[in-house]
Design a protein around this motif. Structure first.
Motif, short mmCIF file in Angstrom:
data_model
loop_
_atom_site.label_atom_id
_atom_site.label_comp_id
_atom_site.label_asym_id
_atom_site.label_seq_id
_atom_site.Cartn_x
_atom_site.Cartn_y
_atom_site.Cartn_z
N PRO A 13 0.81 -1.23 0.00
CA PRO A 13 0.00 0.00 0.00
C PRO A 13 0.84 1.27 0.00
N VAL A 14 2.09 1.19 0.49
CA VAL A 14 2.95 2.37 0.57
C VAL A 14 4.33 2.03 0.04
N GLU A 15 5.09 3.06 -0.33
CA GLU A 15 6.47 2.87 -0.76
C GLU A 15 7.43 2.84 0.43
N VAL A 16 7.19 3.71 1.40
CA VAL A 16 8.02 3.79 2.60
C VAL A 16 7.10 3.66 3.81
N THR A 17 7.40 2.75 4.71
CA THR A 17 6.52 2.49 5.85
C THR A 17 6.73 3.49 6.97
N ALA A 18 5.81 3.46 7.93
CA ALA A 18 5.88 4.37 9.07
C ALA A 18 7.09 4.10 9.95
N GLN A 19 7.67 2.89 9.88
CA GLN A 19 8.87 2.58 10.64
C GLN A 19 10.04 3.46 10.20
N GLN A 20 9.96 4.03 9.01
CA GLN A 20 10.98 4.94 8.50
C GLN A 20 10.38 6.34 8.31
N GLU A 21 9.60 6.78 9.28
CA GLU A 21 8.87 8.04 9.14
C GLU A 21 9.79 9.22 8.86
N ALA A 22 10.91 9.30 9.56
CA ALA A 22 11.82 10.42 9.36
C ALA A 22 12.34 10.44 7.92
N HIS A 23 12.71 9.27 7.41
CA HIS A 23 13.17 9.18 6.02
C HIS A 23 12.04 9.52 5.06
N LEU A 24 10.83 9.02 5.33
CA LEU A 24 9.68 9.28 4.48
C LEU A 24 9.41 10.77 4.35
N VAL A 25 9.37 11.46 5.49
CA VAL A 25 9.06 12.89 5.49
C VAL A 25 10.18 13.68 4.78
N ALA A 26 11.42 13.30 5.04
CA ALA A 26 12.53 14.00 4.40
C ALA A 26 12.52 13.78 2.89
N TRP A 27 12.24 12.57 2.47
CA TRP A 27 12.20 12.24 1.03
C TRP A 27 11.09 13.00 0.32
N LEU A 28 9.89 12.98 0.89
CA LEU A 28 8.76 13.67 0.26
C LEU A 28 9.00 15.18 0.26
N SER A 29 9.58 15.70 1.32
CA SER A 29 9.88 17.14 1.38
C SER A 29 10.86 17.53 0.29
N LYS A 30 11.86 16.69 0.08
CA LYS A 30 12.86 16.97 -0.96
C LYS A 30 12.22 16.95 -2.34
N ARG A 31 11.38 15.96 -2.59
CA ARG A 31 10.77 15.83 -3.93
C ARG A 31 9.76 16.94 -4.20
N LEU A 32 9.06 17.43 -3.17
CA LEU A 32 8.09 18.52 -3.35
C LEU A 32 8.73 19.88 -3.17
N SER A 33 10.02 19.89 -2.81
CA SER A 33 10.76 21.15 -2.59
C SER A 33 10.09 22.02 -1.54
N ALA A 34 9.55 21.38 -0.51
CA ALA A 34 8.87 22.10 0.57
C ALA A 34 8.72 21.16 1.76
N PRO A 35 8.70 21.69 2.98
CA PRO A 35 8.54 20.84 4.16
C PRO A 35 7.19 20.12 4.16
N ILE A 36 7.23 18.81 4.31
CA ILE A 36 6.02 18.00 4.41
C ILE A 36 5.95 17.44 5.83
N ARG A 37 4.78 17.48 6.43
CA ARG A 37 4.60 16.97 7.79
C ARG A 37 3.54 15.88 7.78
N ALA A 38 3.73 14.89 8.64
CA ALA A 38 2.77 13.80 8.79
C ALA A 38 1.96 14.04 10.06
N PRO A 39 0.71 14.47 9.94
CA PRO A 39 -0.11 14.73 11.14
C PRO A 39 -0.26 13.48 12.01
N LYS A 40 -0.41 13.69 13.29
CA LYS A 40 -0.66 12.60 14.24
C LYS A 40 -2.17 12.44 14.42
#
Length: 252
Positions: free
Chosen positions: A128-155
């Motif tokens: 269902p996902v490319e990067v799992t929640a176990q790698q949340e820090a990597h996921l957020v950093a990767w998506l932020s880099k690709r969108l050229s803007a800070p991305i946050r994962a709400p709790k």
């Protein structure tokens, strides 16, 4: 002889139901092998349906009597009449496309793409996902880099949903980030995020519904968000409001 490559023209013809049986089978085989293209094809289908929903009532209205009378009162040479007809169709189609692609229609197109991707990927059991929640820090950093803007994962634990992971999606004017959440009951939500190079006109919550799924979407400065799910509409709105508050407060 090998089959000719599947082109975007073939894909549009497939969506419009204009392919012969043999070519349609080739396109379906291509889509089965390219799940990344399926979301785009599904988005086109939803765009077509939305256009029908918006404009069919107008297109099916009878021609006013004053116009039919004007047409009967003047005989046009065949070539000129055909040209006028084609020009009228072209102007109408162009204006509809202009209205669809510009201004306030853009958030709706974004929401359609987000909802199509939600339907596609929440049905996946193994991937269902490319990067799992176990790698949340990597996921957020990767998506932020690709969108050229800070991305946050709400709790969303207070709302009964935990982060499952995320993926990158193709967008009409740049990449999109999709974050997926899951409840203990197996219900899944997706938050799709886009980023624009400059601030946009902010909007309140708007809703789109399709086939038992719905998305609440809104614009907040440079960001666009769409929260999609098949849960109760009121519950989904409450979660969308919680997402908005978290993201809006963290950006200030």
């Amino acid at each position: 002889m090998s089959a000719s490559p599947i082109t975007e023209i073939d894909l549009h013809a497939y969506v419009d139901g204009q392919l012969e049986t043999s070519r349609r089978a080739e396109v379906e085989a291509f889509l089965a092998a390219h799940p990344d293209v399926v979301a785009e094809v599904q988005a086109w289908r939803m765009q077509n349906q939305s256009l029908h929903d918006i404009y069919d009532n107008v297109l099916n209205e009878p021609v006013p009597l004053r116009l039919t009378g004007a047409l009967r009162s003047r005989r046009w040479p065949r070539g000129i009449a055909a040209g006028v007809a084609w020009l009228s169709c072209g102007l109408a189609a162009g204006w509809l496309a202009h209205g669809w692609m510009q201004g306030p229609a853009q958030p709706r197109t974004f929401a359609q793409n987000a909802l199509a991707a939600h339907v596609l990927y929440t049905a996946e059991q193994r991937h269902p996902v490319e990067v799992t929640a176990q790698q949340e820090a990597h996921l957020v950093a990767w998506l932020s880099k690709r969108l050229s803007a800070p991305i946050r994962a709400p709790k969303l634990q207070e709302q009964g949903f935990g982060l499952l992971g995320g993926r990158l999606l193709p967008g009409q004017d740049g990449p999109l980030a999709q974050l997926m959440y899951e409840s203990d009951k197996g219900e899944r939500l997706t938050l799709t995020v886009r980023h624009a190079s400059q601030a946009q006109s902010e909007t309140g919550f708007k809703v789109m519904e399709q086939g038992g799924n719905r998305a609440f979407y809104w614009i907040d400065s440079e960001y666009g968000y769409a929260l999609s799910g098949s849960i109760d509409k009121r519950k989904l709105l409450e979660i969308a409001q919680a997402v908005y508050l978290q993201l809006h407060q963290s950006s200030n």
